[in-house]
Write a protein that holds these residues in place. Sequence first.
Motif, PDB file in Angstrom:
ATOM      1  N   ASP A 188      -7.829  -9.784  -6.648  1.00 23.57           N
ATOM      2  CA  ASP A 188      -7.097  -8.812  -5.837  1.00 23.57           C
ATOM      3  C   ASP A 188      -6.347  -7.822  -6.720  1.00 23.57           C
ATOM      4  O   ASP A 188      -6.039  -6.710  -6.294  1.00 23.57           O
ATOM      5  CB  ASP A 188      -6.111  -9.510  -4.905  1.00 23.57           C
ATOM      6  N   ILE A 189      -6.063  -8.218  -7.953  1.00 21.71           N
ATOM      7  CA  ILE A 189      -5.404  -7.327  -8.912  1.00 21.71           C
ATOM      8  C   ILE A 189      -6.293  -6.128  -9.214  1.00 21.71           C
ATOM      9  O   ILE A 189      -5.809  -5.088  -9.638  1.00 21.71           O
ATOM     10  CB  ILE A 189      -5.084  -8.106 -10.214  1.00 21.71           C
ATOM     11  N   GLY A 205      -0.809   0.998  -2.027  1.00 23.14           N
ATOM     12  CA  GLY A 205      -0.614  -0.422  -2.308  1.00 23.14           C
ATOM     13  C   GLY A 205      -0.334  -1.202  -1.035  1.00 23.14           C
ATOM     14  O   GLY A 205      -0.892  -2.288  -0.819  1.00 23.14           O
ATOM     15  N   LEU A 206       0.520  -0.656  -0.185  1.00 22.76           N
ATOM     16  CA  LEU A 206       0.813  -1.328   1.088  1.00 22.76           C
ATOM     17  C   LEU A 206      -0.437  -1.395   1.965  1.00 22.76           C
ATOM     18  O   LEU A 206      -0.696  -2.414   2.609  1.00 22.76           O
ATOM     19  CB  LEU A 206       1.943  -0.603   1.818  1.00 22.76           C
ATOM     20  N   ASP A 244      -0.816 -11.941   7.364  1.00 21.14           N
ATOM     21  CA  ASP A 244       0.528 -12.336   6.942  1.00 21.14           C
ATOM     22  C   ASP A 244       1.301 -11.092   6.507  1.00 21.14           C
ATOM     23  O   ASP A 244       1.211 -10.674   5.354  1.00 21.14           O
ATOM     24  CB  ASP A 244       0.434 -13.342   5.796  1.00 21.14           C
ATOM     25  N   PRO A 245       2.071 -10.485   7.423  1.00 24.03           N
ATOM     26  CA  PRO A 245       2.754  -9.230   7.099  1.00 24.03           C
ATOM     27  C   PRO A 245       3.736  -9.346   5.928  1.00 24.03           C
ATOM     28  O   PRO A 245       3.847  -8.418   5.123  1.00 24.03           O
ATOM     29  CB  PRO A 245       3.501  -8.860   8.373  1.00 24.03           C
ATOM     30  N   ARG A 246       4.436 -10.454   5.813  1.00 22.15           N
ATOM     31  CA  ARG A 246       5.392 -10.598   4.708  1.00 22.15           C
ATOM     32  C   ARG A 246       4.677 -10.608   3.368  1.00 22.15           C
ATOM     33  O   ARG A 246       5.107  -9.968   2.417  1.00 22.15           O
ATOM     34  CB  ARG A 246       6.231 -11.859   4.881  1.00 22.15           C
ATOM     35  N   GLN A 247       3.593 -11.341   3.281  1.00 25.63           N
ATOM     36  CA  GLN A 247       2.823 -11.370   2.040  1.00 25.63           C
ATOM     37  C   GLN A 247       2.186 -10.009   1.783  1.00 25.63           C
ATOM     38  O   GLN A 247       2.150  -9.548   0.642  1.00 25.63           O
ATOM     39  CB  GLN A 247       1.733 -12.439   2.097  1.00 25.63           C
ATOM     40  N   GLY A 278       1.600  -5.644  -1.520  1.00 25.72           N
ATOM     41  CA  GLY A 278       1.396  -4.200  -1.499  1.00 25.72           C
ATOM     42  C   GLY A 278       2.396  -3.466  -2.368  1.00 25.72           C
ATOM     43  O   GLY A 278       2.035  -2.537  -3.105  1.00 25.72           O
ATOM     44  N   LEU A 279       3.659  -3.878  -2.303  1.00 27.72           N
ATOM     45  CA  LEU A 279       4.679  -3.254  -3.152  1.00 27.72           C
ATOM     46  C   LEU A 279       4.422  -3.536  -4.624  1.00 27.72           C
ATOM     47  O   LEU A 279       4.556  -2.642  -5.468  1.00 27.72           O
ATOM     48  CB  LEU A 279       6.072  -3.734  -2.753  1.00 27.72           C
ATOM     49  N   VAL A 280       4.034  -4.757  -4.937  1.00 30.01           N
ATOM     50  CA  VAL A 280       3.733  -5.099  -6.337  1.00 30.01           C
ATOM     51  C   VAL A 280       2.558  -4.269  -6.842  1.00 30.01           C
ATOM     52  O   VAL A 280       2.602  -3.711  -7.952  1.00 30.01           O
ATOM     53  CB  VAL A 280       3.458  -6.614  -6.488  1.00 30.01           C
ATOM     54  N   MET A 281       1.511  -4.144  -6.047  1.00 26.98           N
ATOM     55  CA  MET A 281       0.354  -3.362  -6.476  1.00 26.98           C
ATOM     56  C   MET A 281       0.710  -1.887  -6.603  1.00 26.98           C
ATOM     57  O   MET A 281       0.311  -1.222  -7.570  1.00 26.98           O
ATOM     58  CB  MET A 281      -0.811  -3.546  -5.497  1.00 26.98           C
ATOM     59  N   GLY A 282       1.459  -1.354  -5.635  1.00 26.75           N
ATOM     60  CA  GLY A 282       1.849   0.051  -5.688  1.00 26.75           C
ATOM     61  C   GLY A 282       2.733   0.349  -6.888  1.00 26.75           C
ATOM     62  O   GLY A 282       2.527   1.343  -7.599  1.00 26.75           O
ATOM     63  N   LEU A 283       3.732  -0.494  -7.128  1.00 24.06           N
ATOM     64  CA  LEU A 283       4.622  -0.286  -8.271  1.00 24.06           C
ATOM     65  C   LEU A 283       3.878  -0.463  -9.596  1.00 24.06           C
ATOM     66  O   LEU A 283       4.136   0.266 -10.560  1.00 24.06           O
ATOM     67  CB  LEU A 283       5.817  -1.236  -8.190  1.00 24.06           C
TER      68      LEU A 283
END
Length: 81
Positions: free
Chosen positions: A7-8, A39-40, A51-54, A59-64
């Motif tokens: 997924d990375i 990312g989101l 799973d919206p929380r995950q 998404g934030l981690v990938m975007g950042l």
Amino acid sequence: MDFQAYDIALIPLIVALVGVIQRFGVRPRLLPGVALLLGLAGGFIYVAPNDPRQAVLVGLVMGLSAIGAYSGVKNTVKKRE
């Protein structure tokens, strides 16, 4: 959490899409927001659609991460004046 190592691979895809979007004339100051939105979108559509929380976290981690990668490449390739 069902996050897979492959997924990375979305991070370089986000970086490439941000580069393409920049060529369409989007102002550079908006590009980090575009990377976060991509990312989101990847988090909600591909990584964790149920799973919206995950999805938000990933998404934030990938975007950042994409923002950092894009900035690093841009600063490395940028011509010195």
